[in-house]
Design a protein around this motif. Structure first.
Motif, short mmCIF file in Angstrom:
data_model
loop_
_atom_site.label_atom_id
_atom_site.label_comp_id
_atom_site.label_asym_id
_atom_site.label_seq_id
_atom_site.Cartn_x
_atom_site.Cartn_y
_atom_site.Cartn_z
N TRP A 431 0.82 -1.21 0.00
CA TRP A 431 0.00 0.00 0.00
C TRP A 431 0.85 1.27 0.00
O TRP A 431 0.50 2.27 -0.62
N VAL A 432 1.99 1.22 0.69
CA VAL A 432 2.87 2.39 0.71
C VAL A 432 3.38 2.69 -0.69
O VAL A 432 3.39 3.85 -1.15
N LYS A 433 3.80 1.66 -1.42
CA LYS A 433 4.34 1.87 -2.76
C LYS A 433 3.25 2.29 -3.74
O LYS A 433 3.48 3.17 -4.60
N ILE A 434 2.08 1.68 -3.64
CA ILE A 434 0.98 2.07 -4.52
C ILE A 434 0.56 3.51 -4.25
O ILE A 434 0.35 4.30 -5.19
N CYS A 435 0.44 3.87 -2.98
CA CYS A 435 0.09 5.25 -2.64
C CYS A 435 1.17 6.21 -3.10
O CYS A 435 0.88 7.35 -3.52
N ALA A 436 2.43 5.78 -3.05
CA ALA A 436 3.52 6.63 -3.54
C ALA A 436 3.39 6.85 -5.05
O ALA A 436 3.66 7.94 -5.56
N SER A 437 2.98 5.81 -5.78
CA SER A 437 2.80 5.98 -7.23
C SER A 437 1.66 6.94 -7.53
O SER A 437 1.76 7.78 -8.44
N TRP A 438 0.58 6.87 -6.75
CA TRP A 438 -0.53 7.81 -6.94
C TRP A 438 -0.11 9.23 -6.58
O TRP A 438 -0.43 10.18 -7.30
N ALA A 439 0.57 9.37 -5.46
CA ALA A 439 1.03 10.70 -5.05
C ALA A 439 2.01 11.27 -6.07
O ALA A 439 1.99 12.48 -6.35
N GLY A 440 2.85 10.41 -6.64
CA GLY A 440 3.78 10.88 -7.65
C GLY A 440 3.08 11.38 -8.91
O GLY A 440 3.46 12.40 -9.48
N LEU A 441 2.04 10.68 -9.33
CA LEU A 441 1.29 11.13 -10.50
C LEU A 441 0.58 12.45 -10.22
O LEU A 441 0.51 13.33 -11.09
N LEU A 442 0.04 12.60 -9.01
CA LEU A 442 -0.59 13.88 -8.64
C LEU A 442 0.44 15.00 -8.61
O LEU A 442 0.15 16.13 -9.00
N LEU A 443 1.65 14.67 -8.15
CA LEU A 443 2.72 15.67 -8.12
C LEU A 443 3.09 16.11 -9.54
O LEU A 443 3.28 17.31 -9.81
N TYR A 444 3.19 15.15 -10.45
CA TYR A 444 3.49 15.50 -11.84
C TYR A 444 2.36 16.30 -12.44
O TYR A 444 2.59 17.28 -13.19
N LEU A 445 1.13 15.91 -12.13
CA LEU A 445 -0.03 16.66 -12.63
C LEU A 445 0.02 18.10 -12.14
O LEU A 445 -0.32 19.03 -12.88
N TRP A 446 0.45 18.30 -10.90
CA TRP A 446 0.53 19.65 -10.35
C TRP A 446 1.58 20.49 -11.09
O TRP A 446 1.36 21.68 -11.36
N THR A 447 2.71 19.88 -11.46
CA THR A 447 3.72 20.63 -12.21
C THR A 447 3.19 21.06 -13.58
O THR A 447 3.69 22.03 -14.15
N LEU A 448 2.18 20.34 -14.08
CA LEU A 448 1.59 20.70 -15.37
C LEU A 448 0.56 21.82 -15.26
O LEU A 448 0.55 22.74 -16.09
N VAL A 449 -0.30 21.73 -14.26
CA VAL A 449 -1.44 22.64 -14.19
C VAL A 449 -1.23 23.79 -13.22
O VAL A 449 -2.07 24.69 -13.15
N ALA A 450 -0.15 23.79 -12.46
CA ALA A 450 0.06 24.85 -11.47
C ALA A 450 0.01 26.25 -12.09
O ALA A 450 -0.65 27.15 -11.55
N PRO A 451 0.70 26.50 -13.23
CA PRO A 451 0.61 27.85 -13.82
C PRO A 451 -0.79 28.22 -14.28
O PRO A 451 -1.12 29.41 -14.36
N LEU A 452 -1.63 27.23 -14.56
CA LEU A 452 -3.01 27.53 -14.98
C LEU A 452 -3.91 27.78 -13.78
O LEU A 452 -4.78 28.66 -13.81
N VAL A 453 -3.70 27.00 -12.73
CA VAL A 453 -4.54 27.14 -11.53
C VAL A 453 -4.20 28.42 -10.77
O VAL A 453 -5.07 29.10 -10.25
N LEU A 454 -2.90 28.76 -10.71
CA LEU A 454 -2.44 29.95 -10.00
C LEU A 454 -1.67 30.85 -10.97
O LEU A 454 -0.44 30.93 -10.91
N PRO A 455 -2.38 31.54 -11.85
CA PRO A 455 -1.68 32.30 -12.90
C PRO A 455 -0.90 33.50 -12.35
O PRO A 455 0.03 33.98 -13.01
#
Length: 460
Positions: A431-455
């Motif tokens: 569960w720790v590794k699976i949750c880490a994979s999900w958290a990592g994908l959310l982190l990457y998603l944030w690097t993509l949309v951060a400039p759009l969400v907080l212009p």
């Protein structure tokens, strides 16, 4: 044939001689300043590499302690074991042999490494330039740091067994979870730098070969990811069982597809022109790698071909068995080494990654100064942080602390110490590794949309 005791004395004498010979090179502000053995380099880079060498030294000792030959010989050393053979000697200590063997040695060695970097994490807080007196400690006194490191390591092996392994296991779980995220950030940074460099060369030379190269590796990473998913379903699932594994594989595949689509959306491309499928494909492949690590810890023999059927024995007078060198652990060790080296050498222009990793872009004013110093100090290290540090000293040591915990879990297969002198696999690791994979994908998603969400926010 020399006895183990004589062999130890010989090795100890050789080690002391080497330390004496190298003392002059280890006491300066940077070893290469006195030895002149390195090309012109930034002092900050050399310091990070040497601290990383301390970490790798701990990893090497841990791996040596896991080798069956060393484990069997430690039982015969009269100065180590209470139950050791031979006549009593004055130097006899009271270290339990089990603390020097297998997973216990790894736990204590990594505890010492983590304690060493935790000390520097606290010591280097709020250092803003090399003019701070503490910066001299960061970039010098290497011989004394080595003595401190060795002293902490020796002390770690005197920790009573008790519940130490069980408690330290959970510290390792948390630290490894965080370091998996740091590895993903480094993968994003590496793919971003790679993509930007090749695009720049393609524009400079007006050549389509660079575009073809980027397309090739993007397709390669996605192909490897699809092949990994196929193999996961073949080896880690059964038609009428292993439902958890099926859910994990399918969900991560869907999430990777979603972030890949988001990475090429027009709005995202407008806000981040350098974002593309190469980064998304690298993140997808890394996510599949973490998924593989998670599946290799499923405590069900039908759903996990890597599971040790009889557990791993902790200690015994007739030998010791610790099997960490299965495929997931070996690949994990290689990825760990590459990411840790990249952590020490990286110089990024990715604003979101620099914000996450607490690093700074090199100011243009400093570049000219560095070039002048580099010419004047040919073959030596030069100070490039007089006007400001290029990375957070404290955060860098915190990353190495997490790396110590992560490698501890990797070398012990994430197996938890059991009450019956066995190492057992648990769902906690999965569960720790699976949750880490999900958290990592959310982190990457944030690097993509951060400039759009907080212009209106400056991410630099």
């Amino acid at each position: 044939m020399p006895t183990p005791g004589k062999l130890w004395l010989t090795l100890r004498g050789a080690g002391i001689l080497v330390l004496i010979l190298q003392a002059s090179c280890l006491c300066g502000s940077a070893p290469c300043i006195l030895c002149g053995c390195c090309p012109s380099s930034r002092n900050s880079t050399i310091s990070r590499l040497i601290f990383t060498a301390f970490l790798f030294l701990g990893v090497l000792v841990s791996i040596i302690m896991l080798s069956p030959g060393v484990e069997s010989q430690l039982h015969n050393l009269p100065w180590v074991c209470e139950e050791g053979a031979g006549t009593p000697v004055v130097l006899r200590s009271y270290i339990d042999c089990g603390s020097l063997l297998g997973h216990r040695a790894v736990y204590r060695m990594c505890f010492a490494t983590a304690a060493f970097f935790f000390l520097f994490t606290l010591l280097m807080m709020c250092v803003h330039s090399s003019r701070d007196p503490r910066a001299a400690i960061q970039n010098g006194f290497w011989f004394f740091k080595l003595l401190v490191f060795v002293g902490i390591t020796v002390g770690a092996f005197y920790i009573p067994n008790g519940s130490f392994s069980n408690i330290w296991f959970y510290f390792g779980v948390v630290g490894s979870f965080l370091f998996i995220l740091i590895q993903l950030v480094l993968v994003i940074d590496f793919a971003h730098s790679w993509n930007q460099r090749w695009l720049g060369r393609a524009e400079e030379r007006d050549s389509r070969a660079w575009y073809a190269g980027l397309s090739f590796f993007t397709l390669l990473f996605y192909s490897l990811s699809i092949a990994a998913v196929t193999l996961f379903f073949i080896y880690y699932t059964q038609p009428s069982a292993c439902y958890e594994g099926k859910v994990f594989i399918s969900l991560n595949l869907i999430l990777c597809f979603c972030v890949s689509v988001i990475a090429v959306l027009p709005k995202v491309q407008e806000a981040q022109p350098n974002s593309g499928l190469l980064q998304a494909s690298a993140v997808t492949l890394y996510t599949m790698f973490v998924t593989w690590l998670a599946l290799s810890n499923v405590p069900d023999q039908k759903c996990n071909p890597h599971l040790l059927t009889n557990g791993t024995v902790l200690a015994g007078a007739e030998g010791y068995v610790t099997q960490w060198w299965d495929a997931p652990s070996i690949v994990g060790l290689i990825v760990f080494i590459l990411c840790t080296l990249f952590l020490s050498l990286r110089s990024s222009d990715h604003q979101q990654v620099n914000s996450l990793m607490r690093t700074e872009e090199c100011p243009p004013v400093l570049e000219a100064t560095q070039q002048q110093q580099g010419v004047a100090c040919e073959g030596r290290a030069f100070d490039n942080e007089q006007d400001g540090v290029t990375y957070s000293y404290s955060f860098f040591h915190f990353c190495l602390l997490l790396a110590s915990l992560h490698i501890m879990m990797t070398l012990t297969n994430w197996y938890r110490p059991g009450e019956t002198q066995k190492m057992i696999s648990t769902w906690t690791a999965v569960w720790v590794k699976i949750c880490a994979s999900w958290a990592g994908l959310l982190l990457y998603l944030w690097t993509l949309v951060a400039p759009l969400v907080l212009p209106n926010r400056d991410f630099s």
